[in-house]
Design an enzyme around this catalytic site. Sequence first.
Site, short mmCIF file in Angstrom:
data_model
loop_
_atom_site.label_atom_id
_atom_site.label_comp_id
_atom_site.label_asym_id
_atom_site.label_seq_id
_atom_site.Cartn_x
_atom_site.Cartn_y
_atom_site.Cartn_z
N CYS A 167 -9.05 -7.12 -0.29
CA CYS A 167 -7.98 -7.52 -1.13
C CYS A 167 -8.49 -7.74 -2.70
O CYS A 167 -9.59 -8.73 -2.43
CB CYS A 167 -7.30 -8.56 -0.78
SG CYS A 167 -5.93 -9.01 -1.97
N ARG A 193 -2.46 0.64 -1.82
CA ARG A 193 -2.89 1.02 -0.57
C ARG A 193 -2.18 0.73 0.65
O ARG A 193 -2.09 1.19 1.75
CB ARG A 193 -4.37 1.10 -0.23
CG ARG A 193 -5.02 2.11 -1.59
CD ARG A 193 -6.42 1.46 -1.54
NE ARG A 193 -6.70 0.12 -1.74
CZ ARG A 193 -7.88 -0.59 -1.99
NH1 ARG A 193 -9.02 0.16 -1.75
NH2 ARG A 193 -7.76 -1.91 -2.31
N HIS A 221 -4.59 -8.06 3.29
CA HIS A 221 -5.48 -6.95 3.82
C HIS A 221 -6.74 -7.12 3.59
O HIS A 221 -7.13 -7.65 2.50
CB HIS A 221 -4.99 -5.57 3.26
CG HIS A 221 -4.81 -5.73 1.71
ND1 HIS A 221 -5.79 -4.92 1.06
CD2 HIS A 221 -4.41 -6.44 0.80
CE1 HIS A 221 -5.76 -5.16 -0.34
NE2 HIS A 221 -4.83 -5.94 -0.53
N CYS A 235 0.63 -7.76 -0.30
CA CYS A 235 0.02 -7.59 -1.27
C CYS A 235 0.33 -6.56 -2.25
O CYS A 235 1.01 -5.45 -1.75
CB CYS A 235 -1.45 -7.26 -1.35
SG CYS A 235 -2.50 -7.07 -2.76
N ASP A 244 -1.16 -4.27 -3.89
CA ASP A 244 -2.26 -2.98 -3.56
C ASP A 244 -1.57 -1.69 -3.11
O ASP A 244 -0.76 -1.81 -2.22
CB ASP A 244 -3.08 -3.56 -2.45
CG ASP A 244 -4.51 -2.57 -2.65
OD1 ASP A 244 -4.32 -1.44 -2.51
OD2 ASP A 244 -5.50 -3.15 -2.85
CO CO Z 1 -4.48 -7.21 -2.11
#
Ligand code: CO
Length: 208
Positions: free
Chosen positions: A100, A45, A97, A41, A43
Amino acid sequence: MKIDQIFKNNQAWVSEKLGNNPDYFKNLSEGQNPEVLYIGCSDSRVTAEEIMGAKPGEAFILRNIANMVSNLDLSAMSVINYAVSHLKVNHIIVCGHYGCGGVKAAMQSQDLGILNPWLRSIRDVYRLHKQELNKLDNEEEKYRRLVELNVQEQCVNVIKTADVQIAYRSRNLTVHGWVMDMETGKLIDLKIDFDKVLKGIMEIYHLD
Ligand code: CO
């Protein structure tokens, strides 16, 4: 994060690498031979290299919203083609994750504009696994399970590509489904039984 700081960080990183090995960047520039393709992803993090402890040259990376693998996505198909048929990676990891935002958005019915067609594929994952998901009363549990099932379905999409099918016949290539738990920082191997998962769809796709 300040933009100026990025260049300072970069200079510190260059100095550190050269301090350990004066030929570090000379060697790096000679070519890559990564062992894994990681699809995860976007993302901020879930930083692919950092969570795996991968150094430059060790992992070929594709990141997009909710770690999707669509056969209409020229970027994803090109990455898989290059990693499998040219770089000859031995492992393909699809890593989702918990928490998400993409998966969460797909569970809601609001209009998300350009994200609608992208997240629609996750809604299809929900539809495919509706029976199992609807048995879960707890919304948080349902959300976590959808993250896992989305990883599973994207692994199936990886396996369905021509490049992976060809590689399966001629050499060792393993597809892995993982989830990163942001609350603990841990990577979890979902240990997906692809033989079982693929059994039902083999006759349709004529997979090996
Ligand atoms: Co995500």
